[in-house]
Design a protein around this motif. Sequence first.
Motif, short mmCIF file in Angstrom:
data_model
loop_
_atom_site.label_atom_id
_atom_site.label_comp_id
_atom_site.label_asym_id
_atom_site.label_seq_id
_atom_site.Cartn_x
_atom_site.Cartn_y
_atom_site.Cartn_z
N UNK A 1 133.96 26.06 -4.25
CA UNK A 1 133.07 25.01 -4.69
C UNK A 1 131.64 25.37 -4.26
N UNK A 2 130.70 25.09 -5.11
CA UNK A 2 129.31 25.40 -4.82
C UNK A 2 128.76 24.50 -3.73
N UNK A 3 127.79 25.01 -3.00
CA UNK A 3 127.20 24.25 -1.90
C UNK A 3 126.47 23.01 -2.39
N UNK A 4 125.77 23.14 -3.52
CA UNK A 4 125.04 21.98 -4.02
C UNK A 4 125.97 20.90 -4.57
N UNK A 5 127.22 21.22 -4.85
CA UNK A 5 128.19 20.20 -5.25
C UNK A 5 128.95 19.67 -4.04
N UNK A 6 128.99 20.43 -2.97
CA UNK A 6 129.73 20.02 -1.78
C UNK A 6 128.96 18.98 -0.97
N UNK A 7 127.64 19.06 -0.97
CA UNK A 7 126.83 18.13 -0.19
C UNK A 7 127.00 16.68 -0.64
N UNK A 9 129.50 15.42 -2.20
CA UNK A 9 130.89 15.07 -1.94
C UNK A 9 131.09 14.69 -0.48
N UNK A 10 130.48 15.43 0.42
CA UNK A 10 130.59 15.10 1.85
C UNK A 10 129.94 13.77 2.14
N UNK A 11 128.76 13.52 1.55
CA UNK A 11 128.11 12.23 1.76
C UNK A 11 128.93 11.08 1.17
N UNK A 12 129.56 11.29 0.02
CA UNK A 12 130.40 10.25 -0.57
C UNK A 12 131.58 9.92 0.33
N UNK A 13 132.18 10.93 0.94
CA UNK A 13 133.29 10.68 1.87
C UNK A 13 132.80 9.95 3.11
N UNK A 56 128.37 0.96 -0.77
CA UNK A 56 129.07 1.25 -2.02
C UNK A 56 128.13 1.80 -3.07
N UNK A 57 126.91 1.28 -3.12
CA UNK A 57 125.92 1.82 -4.05
C UNK A 57 125.58 3.27 -3.72
N UNK A 58 125.40 3.57 -2.44
CA UNK A 58 125.10 4.94 -2.03
C UNK A 58 126.25 5.88 -2.37
N UNK A 59 127.47 5.40 -2.19
CA UNK A 59 128.63 6.22 -2.53
C UNK A 59 128.68 6.48 -4.03
N UNK A 65 125.80 11.93 -8.80
CA UNK A 65 125.11 13.20 -8.61
C UNK A 65 126.12 14.35 -8.66
N UNK A 66 127.27 14.16 -8.07
CA UNK A 66 128.32 15.18 -8.10
C UNK A 66 128.78 15.45 -9.53
N UNK A 67 128.91 14.40 -10.33
CA UNK A 67 129.32 14.57 -11.71
C UNK A 67 128.25 15.29 -12.53
N UNK A 68 126.99 15.01 -12.25
CA UNK A 68 125.91 15.67 -12.97
C UNK A 68 125.83 17.15 -12.59
#
Length: 70
Positions: A1-7, A9-13, A56-59, A65-68
């Motif tokens: 997984x790319x780093x710019x997609x991982x960031x 995802x980590x914040x969402x978790x 919840x809004x931030x998540x 952003x991850x989808x984009x």
Amino acid sequence: MELNALIPLVFAVLFLLADTFIIVKMLSVLKKSRNETVENFGNKIKPYLYATGVVSMLMAVCVIVLAVIK
């Protein structure tokens, strides 16, 4: 997984974990205030409801952003 997609995802978790913590805290406030009036209970739980909405809004933003990015 790319780093710019991982960031995001980590914040969402992390936001999901924070949301879970807030909900558990609300349940403990509910257990402590069994014999209180609705108005007093509402005043005690209102900050937790606002915090849940913000987290919840931030998540949701992180997931969008991850989808984009993908």
